[in-house]
Design a protein around this motif. Sequence first.
Motif, PDB file in Angstrom:
ATOM      1  N   UNK A   1     -33.607 -21.908 -38.261  1.00 37.93           N
ATOM      2  CA  UNK A   1     -32.870 -20.851 -38.946  1.00 37.93           C
ATOM      3  C   UNK A   1     -33.756 -19.645 -39.226  1.00 37.93           C
ATOM      4  N   UNK A   2     -35.019 -19.891 -39.586  1.00 40.51           N
ATOM      5  CA  UNK A   2     -35.939 -18.794 -39.843  1.00 40.51           C
ATOM      6  C   UNK A   2     -36.239 -18.016 -38.565  1.00 40.51           C
ATOM      7  N   UNK A   3     -36.418 -18.736 -37.470  1.00 38.98           N
ATOM      8  CA  UNK A   3     -36.651 -18.073 -36.188  1.00 38.98           C
ATOM      9  C   UNK A   3     -35.427 -17.253 -35.780  1.00 38.98           C
ATOM     10  N   UNK A   4     -34.258 -17.830 -35.988  1.00 37.28           N
ATOM     11  CA  UNK A   4     -33.031 -17.099 -35.654  1.00 37.28           C
ATOM     12  C   UNK A   4     -32.915 -15.831 -36.490  1.00 37.28           C
ATOM     13  N   UNK A   5     -33.275 -15.912 -37.760  1.00 40.78           N
ATOM     14  CA  UNK A   5     -33.208 -14.745 -38.632  1.00 40.78           C
ATOM     15  C   UNK A   5     -34.134 -13.634 -38.126  1.00 40.78           C
ATOM     16  N   UNK A   6     -35.341 -14.006 -37.702  1.00 37.26           N
ATOM     17  CA  UNK A   6     -36.289 -13.013 -37.189  1.00 37.26           C
ATOM     18  C   UNK A   6     -35.770 -12.372 -35.906  1.00 37.26           C
ATOM     19  N   UNK A   7     -35.185 -13.188 -35.032  1.00 32.13           N
ATOM     20  CA  UNK A   7     -34.660 -12.658 -33.774  1.00 32.13           C
ATOM     21  C   UNK A   7     -33.437 -11.776 -34.014  1.00 32.13           C
ATOM     22  N   UNK A   8     -32.575 -12.170 -34.940  1.00 32.57           N
ATOM     23  CA  UNK A   8     -31.398 -11.357 -35.248  1.00 32.57           C
ATOM     24  C   UNK A   8     -31.813 -10.003 -35.829  1.00 32.57           C
ATOM     25  N   UNK A   9     -32.833 -10.006 -36.648  1.00 29.25           N
ATOM     26  CA  UNK A   9     -33.307  -8.763 -37.239  1.00 29.25           C
ATOM     27  C   UNK A   9     -33.806  -7.806 -36.161  1.00 29.25           C
ATOM     28  N   UNK A  10     -34.557  -8.339 -35.200  1.00 35.67           N
ATOM     29  CA  UNK A  10     -35.036  -7.500 -34.105  1.00 35.67           C
ATOM     30  C   UNK A  10     -33.875  -7.030 -33.223  1.00 35.67           C
ATOM     31  N   UNK A  11     -32.889  -7.889 -33.051  1.00 36.11           N
ATOM     32  CA  UNK A  11     -31.703  -7.498 -32.277  1.00 36.11           C
ATOM     33  C   UNK A  11     -30.981  -6.337 -32.939  1.00 36.11           C
TER      34      UNK A  11
END
Length: 221
Positions: A102-112
Amino acid sequence: MPSFVAQDVVIDITLYTLLFFSLITWTLIFFKMWQFAKNNYYNKQFNAAFWDAPDLNAAEALPADKAKGPKARIAACGFTWLAAMRQPESSVRLKFRGSPAELLEQALRKQTQEEQRKMESGLTMLASIGSTAPFVGLFGTVVGIMHAMHHISESGSASLDVVAGPIGDALIATAIGIAVAVPAVLAYNFFLRRAKHLRASLENFVAGFLHVAFGDVTNKE
């Protein structure tokens, strides 16, 4: 006489404003065409290289000439987060508290979202020009008609020859306003659609990245 001069100035300012709007519109159109074409090329190139890599380490080590574009920056964000999470002190840092996936997904979504913001930059200006240019032109027409009416009243004649010329000149501002607005509206709709397609492509890449990285993340817990 002073009122005529003031009205002429207002009409000139209106026309120059529309010219300025037109310059902004076409500058943005050419820039966004170049931006979308460049990112589309880089995304295709990186996407092929990334998914042809045997593992994440190989994908992270792709040469710089292939690691360009929005997808490459999203992947770089993911690799940076994974590397930071593997550090010994990561267990005591708040930003690493929670499920690794979930933390990795949050970081990737933020960059997206950041990449999406870059793609949508300038579109608000196109929408604003498309919606305001006709009214700016109409304003110039109203002032022009007022000017023409004053001229007709001073001439003391309301014949077609006297009326048609000034009124026709006044309507030019409205025509120019519409001519400026149409490309802006069409470009806005076109680029907005392209931005939505890009966002869908980036979200699919994020989902794929999470799929291949999840095992690596959980193994490092």
